[in-house]
Design a protein around this motif. Structure first.
Motif, PDB file in Angstrom:
ATOM      1  N   ASP A  27       0.385  -1.240  -0.463  1.00  0.00           N
ATOM      2  CA  ASP A  27      -0.255   0.615  -0.393  1.00  0.00           C
ATOM      3  C   ASP A  27       1.305   1.593  -0.148  1.00  0.00           C
ATOM      4  N   LEU A  28       0.051   2.351  -0.808  1.00  0.00           N
ATOM      5  CA  LEU A  28       0.876   3.772  -0.455  1.00  0.00           C
ATOM      6  C   LEU A  28       1.632   4.139   1.152  1.00  0.00           C
ATOM      7  N   LYS A  29       2.420   4.999   1.661  1.00  0.00           N
ATOM      8  CA  LYS A  29       3.355   4.622   2.963  1.00  0.00           C
ATOM      9  C   LYS A  29       1.884   6.097   3.281  1.00  0.00           C
ATOM     10  N   SER A  35      -0.292  13.107   1.495  1.00  0.00           N
ATOM     11  CA  SER A  35       0.588  14.151   0.738  1.00  0.00           C
ATOM     12  C   SER A  35      -0.324  14.206  -0.196  1.00  0.00           C
ATOM     13  N   LEU A  36      -0.750  13.318  -1.231  1.00  0.00           N
ATOM     14  CA  LEU A  36      -1.714  13.251  -2.037  1.00  0.00           C
ATOM     15  C   LEU A  36      -3.045  13.462  -1.649  1.00  0.00           C
ATOM     16  N   LEU A  37      -3.815  12.711  -0.517  1.00  0.00           N
ATOM     17  CA  LEU A  37      -4.716  13.847  -0.538  1.00  0.00           C
ATOM     18  C   LEU A  37      -5.011  15.146  -0.010  1.00  0.00           C
ATOM     19  N   GLY A  38      -3.603  16.479   0.566  1.00  0.00           N
ATOM     20  CA  GLY A  38      -3.931  17.229   0.129  1.00  0.00           C
ATOM     21  C   GLY A  38      -3.576  17.544  -0.261  1.00  0.00           C
ATOM     22  N   PHE A  39      -2.848  17.654  -1.622  1.00  0.00           N
ATOM     23  CA  PHE A  39      -2.968  17.468  -2.932  1.00  0.00           C
ATOM     24  C   PHE A  39      -3.973  17.750  -3.838  1.00  0.00           C
ATOM     25  N   ILE A 226      -9.822  16.417   3.282  1.00  0.00           N
ATOM     26  CA  ILE A 226      -9.196  17.428   4.723  1.00  0.00           C
ATOM     27  C   ILE A 226      -9.264  16.481   5.890  1.00  0.00           C
ATOM     28  N   PRO A 227      -9.920  16.136   6.826  1.00  0.00           N
ATOM     29  CA  PRO A 227     -10.022  15.018   7.877  1.00  0.00           C
ATOM     30  C   PRO A 227      -9.211  13.711   8.068  1.00  0.00           C
ATOM     31  N   GLU A 228      -8.997  13.008   6.739  1.00  0.00           N
ATOM     32  CA  GLU A 228      -7.843  12.148   6.251  1.00  0.00           C
ATOM     33  C   GLU A 228      -6.892  12.307   6.717  1.00  0.00           C
ATOM     34  N   HIS A 234       2.080  13.853  11.064  1.00  0.00           N
ATOM     35  CA  HIS A 234       1.920  13.972   9.910  1.00  0.00           C
ATOM     36  C   HIS A 234       1.273  15.045   9.023  1.00  0.00           C
ATOM     37  N   SER A 235       0.415  15.546   9.527  1.00  0.00           N
ATOM     38  CA  SER A 235      -0.279  16.600   9.630  1.00  0.00           C
ATOM     39  C   SER A 235       0.140  17.624   8.804  1.00  0.00           C
ATOM     40  N   ASN A 236       1.288  18.190   8.355  1.00  0.00           N
ATOM     41  CA  ASN A 236       1.713  19.062   7.908  1.00  0.00           C
ATOM     42  C   ASN A 236       2.388  19.264   6.514  1.00  0.00           C
ATOM     43  N   ILE A 237       2.260  17.406   6.397  1.00  0.00           N
ATOM     44  CA  ILE A 237       2.697  17.054   5.210  1.00  0.00           C
ATOM     45  C   ILE A 237       1.668  17.301   4.538  1.00  0.00           C
TER      46      ILE A 237
END
Length: 257
Positions: A27-29, A35-39, A226-228, A234-237
C-alpha cells in the motif's frame, strides 16, 4: 475531439492511479497518502474557485450587486446534494469506518461507492464547463475547460490507488483490484457527457450549475479529504500537499484559461 478528450481525462487519471496495483508491492505509505490527499484537496478547492464560482458570478454580472445570487444558490444546493448522497448511500469513508444502514455490504463495494461519490461532482464540474464552451459563453474557453479536466485528472490519481492497493493487500487479484479502482471513475465521463448533450438547454442555468458543481466538490474536500489527510501524525505534509495542489490548479487555470 478536444471536448471528448477533456471529458475522458478525469477517468484516465483514476485508471492510472488504479494501475499502481501492477507496479507497487505494498500500500501507499501513510506519508505519501497524506501528501496526495492534501494535494487533491488543494486542486479541488482551487478548481471550485477559479474554474466554477468566479465564472458563475461573471456570467451573472447583468444582475449588478446581486450577481452573487446564482453562485450562492448553486453552491448551497451542491452542498445539500452531496450531503443527501452521503446520508442515503452506504459507503466507507476514506478513513475506513462504515456508515449507512446496509452494513453487510462487502468492503470492496463500500470502498468503490465512496470514491464514486467523490467522482460525481468532478464529472459534473467537467461537463458543465465544457457545456459552457459549447453554449458560446464568452467567459468559458476550451483551454480553461481543459485546465479543469487536467487538474481533476491529477487529483484523481491518488483516489484510484487508494482503492486498488488496499484491495490487493486484502487478497484481491491485481487485475480485479485495478478494475474496481478504474470503475470508480466511470461515473465522471458519464455525468460529463450528460451535461454536454444537454448543453443547448443549459445556458440560462449555467451559473447555477457551475456553482452547484463547486459546492459538491467543496463538500467532498471538507467532509472526506481534509479530515483523513489531517488525522494522526504528519498533518503538516498534507498541508504542504494542499498548497502545492492549489498552486498547480491556479497556474493551470490562469495559464491555459
Amino acid at each position: 475531439m478536444e471536448i471528448w478528450l477533456g471529458v475522458l481525462l478525469p477517468f484516465l487519471g483514476t485508471a492510472a492511479g488504479a494501475a499502481c496495483v501492477f507496479f507497487l508491492k505494498n500500500d501507499l505509505k501513510p506519508l505519501v497518502q497524506k501528501s496526495l490527499l492534501g494535494f487533491a484537496s488543494g486542486v479541488m478547492v482551487a478548481a471550485s474557485v477559479w474554474s466554477l464560482l468566479i465564472p458563475a458570478m461573471d456570467q451573472s454580472e447583468q444582475m449588478g450587486k446581486f450577481a452573487f445570487l446564482p453562485a450562492v444558490i448553486g453552491f448551497l444546493l451542491g452542498i445539500l446534494f452531496l450531503l443527501a448522497l452521503d446520508r442515503l448511500i452506504p459507503h466507507l469513508h476514506l478513513g475506513g469506518s462504515e456508515e449507512g444502514p446496509k452494513r453487510s455490504l462487502k468492503r470492496t463495494t463500500m470502498l468503490v461507492l465512496a470514491v464514486t461519490m467523490h467522482n460525481i461532482p468532478e464529472g459534473l464540474a467537467a461537463g458543465v464547463v465544457f457545456a459552457g464552451v459549447l453554449s458560446g459563453e464568452a467567459q468559458m474557453t476550451i483551454a480553461g475547460a481543459m485546465a479543469l479536466s487536467i487538474g481533476i485528472a491529477v487529483q484523481n490519481f491518488p483516489e484510484g490507488a487508494i482503492i486498488s492497493l488496499p484491495l490487493k493487500s486484502e487478497g484481491t487479484g491485481r487485475a480485479k483490484a485495478f478494475l474496481y479502482g478504474a470503475l470508480s471513475g466511470i461515473v465522471e465521463p458519464v455525468a460529463a457527457a450528460v451535461m454536454i448533450l444537454l448543453a443547448q438547454y443549459l445556458s440560462p442555468a449555467l451559473p447555477y450549475l457551475l456553482a452547484f458543481a463547486a459546492g459538491a466538490m467543496i463538500y467532498v474536500v471538507v467532509e472526506e479529504l481534509i479530515p483523513e489527510a489531517s488525522a494522526g501524525q504528519h498533518s503538516n505534509i498534507a498541508t504542504i500537499g494542499f498548497a502545492l495542489g492549489f498552486a498547480l490548479m491556479m497556474i493551470l487555470d490562469v495559464a491555459l484559461g
